[in-house]
Design an enzyme around this catalytic site. Sequence first.
Site, PDB file in Angstrom:
ATOM      1  N   GLU A 167       3.858 -32.684  41.685  1.00 61.00           N
ATOM      2  CA  GLU A 167       5.031 -33.262  42.346  1.00 61.00           C
ATOM      3  C   GLU A 167       6.331 -32.623  41.853  1.00 61.00           C
ATOM      4  O   GLU A 167       7.409 -33.019  42.286  1.00 61.00           O
ATOM      5  CB  GLU A 167       5.072 -34.774  42.132  1.00 61.00           C
TER       6      GLU A 167
ATOM      7  N   TYR B  93      -0.554 -42.064  48.139  1.00 69.17           N
ATOM      8  CA  TYR B  93      -0.448 -42.332  49.577  1.00 69.17           C
ATOM      9  C   TYR B  93      -0.514 -41.080  50.439  1.00 69.17           C
ATOM     10  O   TYR B  93      -0.428 -41.163  51.647  1.00 69.17           O
ATOM     11  CB  TYR B  93       0.856 -43.084  49.864  1.00 69.17           C
ATOM     12  N   GLY B  94      -0.662 -39.914  49.838  1.00 62.21           N
ATOM     13  CA  GLY B  94      -0.661 -38.665  50.605  1.00 62.21           C
ATOM     14  C   GLY B  94      -1.837 -37.783  50.242  1.00 62.21           C
ATOM     15  O   GLY B  94      -2.989 -38.196  50.356  1.00 62.21           O
ATOM     16  N   THR B  95      -1.549 -36.572  49.794  1.00 61.97           N
ATOM     17  CA  THR B  95      -2.610 -35.596  49.508  1.00 61.97           C
ATOM     18  C   THR B  95      -3.431 -35.931  48.275  1.00 61.97           C
ATOM     19  O   THR B  95      -4.450 -35.290  48.024  1.00 61.97           O
ATOM     20  CB  THR B  95      -2.030 -34.177  49.344  1.00 61.97           C
ATOM     21  N   LEU B  96      -3.032 -36.959  47.517  1.00 65.46           N
ATOM     22  CA  LEU B  96      -3.811 -37.395  46.351  1.00 65.46           C
ATOM     23  C   LEU B  96      -4.823 -38.489  46.695  1.00 65.46           C
ATOM     24  O   LEU B  96      -5.612 -38.897  45.845  1.00 65.46           O
ATOM     25  CB  LEU B  96      -2.874 -37.891  45.239  1.00 65.46           C
TER      26      LEU B  96
END
Length: 141
Positions: A86, A15-18
């Site tokens: 992470e 849901y973010g930088t991935l």
Amino acid sequence: MTAQDTPADLPFFVYGTLRPGRCNHDRLLRGRTVAEVPATWPGAVLYEGPGYPYAVAEAGGGVRGELITVAPGAYGPVLAALDALEEYRPGDPRNLYERIPCEVRVDGGGTARAWVYVAAERLARRLRVTGTVVPGGDWTG
């Protein structure tokens, strides 16, 4: 259910930088996936973070992202790379993120079980009190 109880070859909900087109997708996932499908995790709320978002497992929200299926033969290295990104170490109380299984709704119909990195509980407690919710649960950072 814990990360240790769940089959390791689940897809990932990101849901973010991935997400596709983002810096960490390009660096860690590009060319190592067989499917990237828009999806929603209805069991979470998304909070702003310093440079990246944090999902917190809680009712009443919805986080937008993609369901990423890793290519055969690449799963072990991808899992290790994402855990390292992470800074997730199973059972470490210093974790900012935990990797947990979740159930996501895939755009176009159906559901899938997937790994997701969420704010560790000590951080999640703080976010619930003082955090800023990302409108619509879709991070565009």
